[in-house]
Enzyme design. Structure first.
Site, PDB file in Angstrom:
ATOM      1  CB  CYS A  48      -0.789   0.017   1.257  1.00  0.00           C
ATOM      2  SG  CYS A  48       0.006  -0.345   2.670  1.00  0.00           S
ATOM      3  CE1 TYR A  49       1.902   4.234   5.172  1.00  0.00           C
ATOM      4  CE2 TYR A  49       2.449   1.956   5.838  1.00  0.00           C
ATOM      5  CZ  TYR A  49       1.641   3.363   6.205  1.00  0.00           C
ATOM      6  OH  TYR A  49       1.266   3.655   7.238  1.00  0.00           O
TER       7      TYR A  49
END
EC number: 1.2.1.38
Lengths: 345, 345, 345, 345
Positions: free
Chosen positions: A150-151
């Site tokens: 995600c990051y």
């Protein structure tokens, strides 16, 4: 119809996969598996799916269930997918792994940051890093997709244009990230209780978060250099969403106009929206959607550029991008089933 | 394609209409109008719609814009729709009014609870109260729909089976309702600021809320009696959703089995889910969807029944039900464009 | 100085006790005990207390630690205090029990609602129900205080004036209660995770919550009658606070003026604020304080009265009232250490 | 007793001043003034103060009210205090200004960042920048205190030890800040509505926030150099609190041990807590208190140090520090009235 199986279906990532796949016009959810909840109805685990997905979770001995499906999503903790994937599996089905197992090409880097032995390093090179906007061509023919973290998805897409164009000094790169609490998973831990998260904010994994080498590797490819950066995630009292604020020094002589042009690289991308000047990304503007909103601001006082990106960690940061990869792999319009407008409220 | 116009498009109800209509396969949004933001791009008002709906809002002199549309939604404050509707309008387009203007058949009751003079009482009788599950047949041929209020939709659907079956003493009916803050609208008021709503809860409109007569009228039809009840709404620190908890004494001799059978009335309804025994409605289980979850609990100690319902105030309580009505009016499957699974996170 | 020991100090109730006792001018916290965290520094369990309470938690073999203290607070799960209290303990120290063990005079009722055998029923009669405003005189000389439950405190104080004055029909009493999530405790359960509570609301313990008999007993004393009522608690996405909304039919001939006069019973009470007409209790107006705000509204349409109360569940509903009891028992001004104004933000 | 007047008492800063001053043992609140709410009872503006501060707000013609007070707090928008202060005022009372009017020594810098003309530049030099831990001696004899901004307080205290000790390259300094929504004030703006802030996060004032020159000036004094830095604030869905995460390159040869020693500068400070190794500041650990928690992490991979600080913006970032300054000015123990333990819940 594409017949789909989901391993680790009862975590938050799996739950979001189900939400999108239920209304995907070309998909049939054939089975959902769960270690913890096997033999329980899926709609007893997530009551939101009552009447929508009442079938029972199967166990995680997934080789038994491969014959009926075309693709298997792994929404599992680190290490699980690497143990389950083998040549037999890959001959039968396409695999989209939402965990980190095949994201990092250097197995030693993986093992040192994740603290586990990789169970099937022989597939790492074959795996395609499924950041669709950047690796779309490779995704088309892949058998095994390493769905990005995600990051990393939000960070890389925000910084990529300037890294690729060589406009920033990569040694000065700092990423300050903020994530909603679904990113912490559904494990029953005191630190994730409502009263421990609400009305607070904290950094975690300072100078040690596992997404660091993944971002460094991909931005290294983009900039054709070895990248070392600081990445600091923070836990925010909201369910969904990631915002990243990244800082880098512009190389000597680089102008705001140069920066602007570099972001034109996204002009044909549906899911990456480069905001109008003066606007900044906000999580609510992408919530529940597959969009990534990016923007930049040049500070003439310090000759730095501030790069910003907002994204829903469960969608473009997990389930949505996984489905986007599936669409590409199966020759569908990559937007299929992902056209929901953001739920600003 | 159904060409659609939205009056009052920049309130929260209008914003949610846009969200669903953008992905409705049979709909084209022809224009959006706004008193406050006319001539501004819609995606400047709600930046979540950037690249999705960048057209400019038109003004509210809507008679100018009727020729290009088949249906007009009014997501306007009380009184606006009543002023704009006339025979000419209704000859050109179908009207779905999300405000209260045509919900209450007795104009005096309307004027006394809302404190304004009704501008077009001649259309009140014609208007169909658009609670789809109950008035589906009348909706089919309607020109003018009074889309039900949020609290009334959730309250009526939760109580209707027992009122209809004559199992409860209507004089004992009490509805305790809880709503997310989007129900308070987008007006810039101190009382709706983040810091004034967050970490708190309060009742409002105690014994005086305008949805009271609407609920009383509809439950009166169901029970063939005049109904007076207590309705107390509360403001909850969340964006979306309504939960109602209603209490009534069971008539003498009524058994739990009788109650259970009464709720079978919904067995063919897609959007009303009668929960399994032991489960209770939760707002998160219907969030961002058009579902209403209902449940009941008989208390043998007091011989009362507790009726519970959860719903998204912006969807089934406003935009979703309006679209469901539109679908019925235009001969489409009523679920078209409304199939999203709830966003439990 | 009053030397204090706290058993079960690491739950949320214990944590709040520590917060107030640290600044109480007449108190010294001699020891804090914990089953889970014994031998760990208290400020490692709650890092907010770093530099303020760094001492190590002792184990729960508390008889070893009685000689140095004057009073022991039990902020323990049901059943723990009842097992630990005996004549020897009560000879050495005063006991203030924040659990339910001694609240209900009828041991069968206790055992049936709580599902456990009472370990020391011989002390139930002696225990004083520590609702200070009502039982102040008995508290003064008590050895053993049953500190009231959070919901009961707020419910009883809101309804007591009308029950006492005989103005309402007790058979019609319904209490709809809403609580912040700290009420669910600090146990690591999936259902209390941030993402499971946030942006939602649900009822729980419908027609079966354990606080029901406690409220019934106390309101029975007030009204000199046997009381059976419906009590429905709801979980709210906020940390602290309780709001109750109660409904009852006024007896025939009872006027609004009669109701108003009944609430004068609180005119000399510091911690119970009867709001000005037109105002309603809000949790934020009492947050972090020992106040209970109460109000009422007579509905002439239904001849019912709606009684409302707001309170901080951790303060007046637990730690604050426990300290108020301690103050009374030790002859201090009962407001000592409890004068904090509410933290409206 | 110190008699106190508060100008601008009805904003969030004023509200918090009242909360602390009400229980300050040496203070009497003589009057509260308000432009918007003059002649209204303070407890009608903030109902949390019902029975605690029911006096009416006076108007803002404050020279009429100076004779009865010893100190006046200004919790006013920029520019108001500068207009009201003059030699006559300063002869009568001490002034503690919570706005930015006297914080920046260079009037041109002030006027350029704030966009207004300074009404009384003749007092800028005299004003003492009231960061107590650093300027304590100067505060003692001051007539006029420039109470530091919220972000500057947290930023400066977190970075000061390393800036002072010359361990970091000041040209590399980046401050990424996160604030609760009370920092945005009580103005009725759409952007601060509950539904616009909740479940989201965004940066604002990117490369242009007014607190930038204030931080630069103070860190310039500490490091004896001209400082230019990037400061990016973010809006967080919580009421209170600030977290800052700051990044700088360590000078060549600087070790982790050097960094650790530099933070010993706070070893005698009560309100600044340097956390134990491995712990990170969290807003909830300082909420409702006057503490600032600071920590650092050296990253050997990049030879940068990450400096972190958490603080309650309304307390140490506004009202609490103002009272701390008052205590110092009046010769009291500076902790008086500020000893509340953090409200971790």
């Amino acid at each position: 119809m594409i017949n789909v199986g989901i391993v680790g279906s009862t975590g938050y990532g799996g739950c979001e996969l189900v939400r999108f796949l239920l209304t995907h016009p070309n998909v049939n959810i054939e089975w959902v598996s769960s270690r913890t909840y096997s033999d329980q109805e899926y709609s007893d685990v997530y009551k939101s799916y009552f009447t929508l997905l009442d079938q029972k979770c199967v166990d995680e001995d997934i080789e038994k269930y491969l014959d009926n499906v075309d693709v298997v999503f792994f929404a599992t903790p680190q290490g699980v997918c690497a143990k389950m994937v083998n040549e037999n599996v890959l001959k039968k089905v396409k695999v989209i792994d939402l965990s980190a197992d095949y994201r990092i090409k250097d197995v030693e880097t993986y093992e040192s940051w994740y603290g586990i032995k990789h169970a099937s390093p022989e597939f790492i090179q074959e795996a395609v890093y499924g950041l669709c906007e950047i690796n779309r061509e490779d995704v088309k023919n892949a058998r095994l997709i390493a769905n990005p973290g995600c990051y990393p998805t939000c960070s890389i897409l925000s910084i990529y244009p300037l890294a690729k164009a060589g406009l920033i000094d990569m040694d000065t790169l700092i990423i300050d990230a903020k994530s909603g609490t679904s990113g912490a998973g559904r494990g029953a831990k005191v630190q994730n209780l409502y009263c421990e998260v609400n009305e607070s904010i904290k950094a975690y994994g300072v100078a040690s978060h596992r997404h660091t080498p993944e971002i460094e590797e991909q931005l290294g490819y983009a900039s054709s250099s070895k990248v070392l950066l600081n990445f600091t995630p923070h836990l925010i009292p909201m369910n969904r969403g990631i915002l990243i604020t990244a800082y880098a020094s512009l190389k000597k002589g680089v102008s705001e106009e140069d920066v602007k042009k570099a972001y034109d690289i996204y002009k044909d991308e549906y899911f990456v929206r480069v905001l109008k000047e003066g606007n900044v990304p906000e999580v609510r503007n992408v919530k529940c959607s597959n969009f990534v909103d990016v923007a930049y601001k040049v500070d003439p006082r310090t000759h730095r550029v501030i790069m910003m990106g907002a994204m829903d960690n469960l969608v473009k940061g997990a389930a949505g991008q996984a489905i986007q990869n599936m669409n590409i792999m199966f020759g569908l319009d990559e937007k299929t089933g992902l056209m929901l407008a953001p739920a600003v409220l």
